[in-house]
Write an enzyme that holds these catalytic residues in place. Structure first.
Site, PDB file in Angstrom:
ATOM      1  N   SER A  62       0.827  -1.211   0.000  1.00 17.69           N
ATOM      2  CA  SER A  62       0.000   0.000   0.000  1.00 17.69           C
ATOM      3  C   SER A  62       0.862   1.262   0.000  1.00 17.69           C
ATOM      4  O   SER A  62       2.026   1.239   0.411  1.00 17.69           O
ATOM      5  CB  SER A  62      -0.909   0.002   1.229  1.00 17.69           C
ATOM      6  OG  SER A  62      -1.692  -1.168   1.253  1.00 17.69           O
TER       7      SER A  62
HETATM    8  N1  SAM Z   1      -0.589  -3.862   4.061  1.00 15.92           N
HETATM    9  C1  SAM Z   1       0.000  -4.635   3.003  1.00 15.92           C
HETATM   10  C2  SAM Z   1       1.296  -4.054   2.563  1.00 15.92           C
HETATM   11  O1  SAM Z   1       1.530  -2.849   2.787  1.00 15.92           O
HETATM   12  O2  SAM Z   1       2.031  -4.783   1.930  1.00 15.92           O
HETATM   13  C3  SAM Z   1      -0.861  -4.645   1.801  1.00 15.92           C
HETATM   14  C4  SAM Z   1      -1.750  -5.755   1.743  1.00 15.92           C
HETATM   15  S1  SAM Z   1      -2.441  -6.050   0.150  1.00 15.92           S
HETATM   16  C5  SAM Z   1      -3.131  -4.510  -0.310  1.00 15.92           C
HETATM   17  C6  SAM Z   1      -3.837  -7.041   0.610  1.00 15.92           C
HETATM   18  C7  SAM Z   1      -3.482  -8.458   1.006  1.00 15.92           C
HETATM   19  O3  SAM Z   1      -4.668  -9.086   1.486  1.00 15.92           O
HETATM   20  C8  SAM Z   1      -2.996  -9.320  -0.147  1.00 15.92           C
HETATM   21  O4  SAM Z   1      -1.758  -9.882   0.164  1.00 15.92           O
HETATM   22  C9  SAM Z   1      -4.075 -10.391  -0.284  1.00 15.92           C
HETATM   23  O5  SAM Z   1      -3.593 -11.647  -0.708  1.00 15.92           O
HETATM   24  C10 SAM Z   1      -4.605 -10.445   1.122  1.00 15.92           C
HETATM   25  N2  SAM Z   1      -5.943 -11.031   1.283  1.00 15.92           N
HETATM   26  C11 SAM Z   1      -7.042 -10.901   0.486  1.00 15.92           C
HETATM   27  N3  SAM Z   1      -8.068 -11.619   0.990  1.00 15.92           N
HETATM   28  C12 SAM Z   1      -7.603 -12.210   2.125  1.00 15.92           C
HETATM   29  C13 SAM Z   1      -8.186 -13.079   3.102  1.00 15.92           C
HETATM   30  N4  SAM Z   1      -9.462 -13.501   3.040  1.00 15.92           N
HETATM   31  N5  SAM Z   1      -7.413 -13.492   4.129  1.00 15.92           N
HETATM   32  C14 SAM Z   1      -6.125 -13.104   4.238  1.00 15.92           C
HETATM   33  N6  SAM Z   1      -5.518 -12.285   3.349  1.00 15.92           N
HETATM   34  C15 SAM Z   1      -6.254 -11.843   2.315  1.00 15.92           C
END
Ligand code: SAM
Length: 215
Positions: A62
């Site tokens: 992000s």
């Molecule tokens: N805060 C993180 C960073 O700065 O790197 C960004 C996270 S990214 C925008 C969102 C993450 O949520 C992804 O890695 C995705 O695979 C994960 N995600 C989506 N659905 C999910 C779920 N049901 N359970 C766990 N992780 C999930």
């Protein structure tokens, strides 16, 4: 000062402080965590730019400001235990781990979680616990949590996460459709009452799972 620490200082001064990130503990966490270690090598030179970056697996790290805004809204205390849904690159996880006692982080993509675990272990974090699972269901065994942060966009607040939030606890979660969301602050009071407030508009990748979007 090294090249990356100079960029880090500039990111704090130009992207975070002017937009209202004022909590000194949050700002010092951003001065300390090496964001370049959480992005693919070929993108390291862009690590401190004012936007999200691709981290592979169709996912993103992000924007620094969004990570900071969500962190500040959580109002972390040193004794807090925090649940994070969506480990991703682990950058947000590292920031949280500097500001509270324990971080429980859940990711659904195995290869991403393995890589991130290695990054955070190499950086020496000892207060982060990892789980490969559908985070829309939370991490019940370790609940309740003082704070919950969801870093992917949900169609609505998953009821499992509300259940796993402590009385007096705070959750920050983007809720909306696939193209845009409200960043909600969800507070549970001492009588189990729930208050929700939108703090800004945002755009996140989808939260996929039983209480999220279908794949
Ligand atoms: N805060 C993180 C960073 O700065 O790197 C960004 C996270 S990214 C925008 C969102 C993450 O949520 C992804 O890695 C995705 O695979 C994960 N995600 C989506 N659905 C999910 C779920 N049901 N359970 C766990 N992780 C999930």
């Amino acid at each position: 000062m090294g090249r990356f620490s100079a960029l880090r200082k500039r990111m704090v001064e130009e992207q975070l402080i002017p937009r209202g990130i004022t909590d000194p503990a949050v700002l010092s966490a951003f001065l300390e965590v090496p964001r370049e270690r959480f992005v693919p090598e070929e993108l390291q030179k862009y690590a401190y730019e004012d936007g999200p970056l691709s981290i592979g697996f169709g996912q993103t790290i992000s924007q620094p400001y969004m990570v900071a805004a969500m962190t500040q809204l959580l109002d972390l205390k040193p004794e807090d235990r925090t649940l994070e849904i969506g480990t991703g690159s682990g950058y947000q996880t590292a920031i949280l781990a500097r500001l509270c006692r324990k971080v429980y982080t859940v990711e659904r993509i195995p290869g991403l979680l393995e890589r991130t675990k290695e990054t955070l272990n190499r950086l020496g974090y000892k207060n982060i616990y990892f789980r490969l699972a559908d985070g829309t269901l939370g991490w019940e065994e370790e609940s309740p949590y003082d704070k919950i942060i969801v870093t992917a966009a949900a169609p609505e607040v998953p009821s499992a996460l509300i259940d796993q939030l402590k009385r007096g606890g705070v959750m920050v979660i983007p809720v909306g459709n696939r193209y845009g969301q409200d960043l909600l602050v969800v507070e549970k009071d001492e009588k189990n009452g729930i208050k929700m407030e939108s703090r800004m508009r945002c755009v996140f990748v989808p939260l996929i799972g039983e209480q999220g979007w279908k794949e």
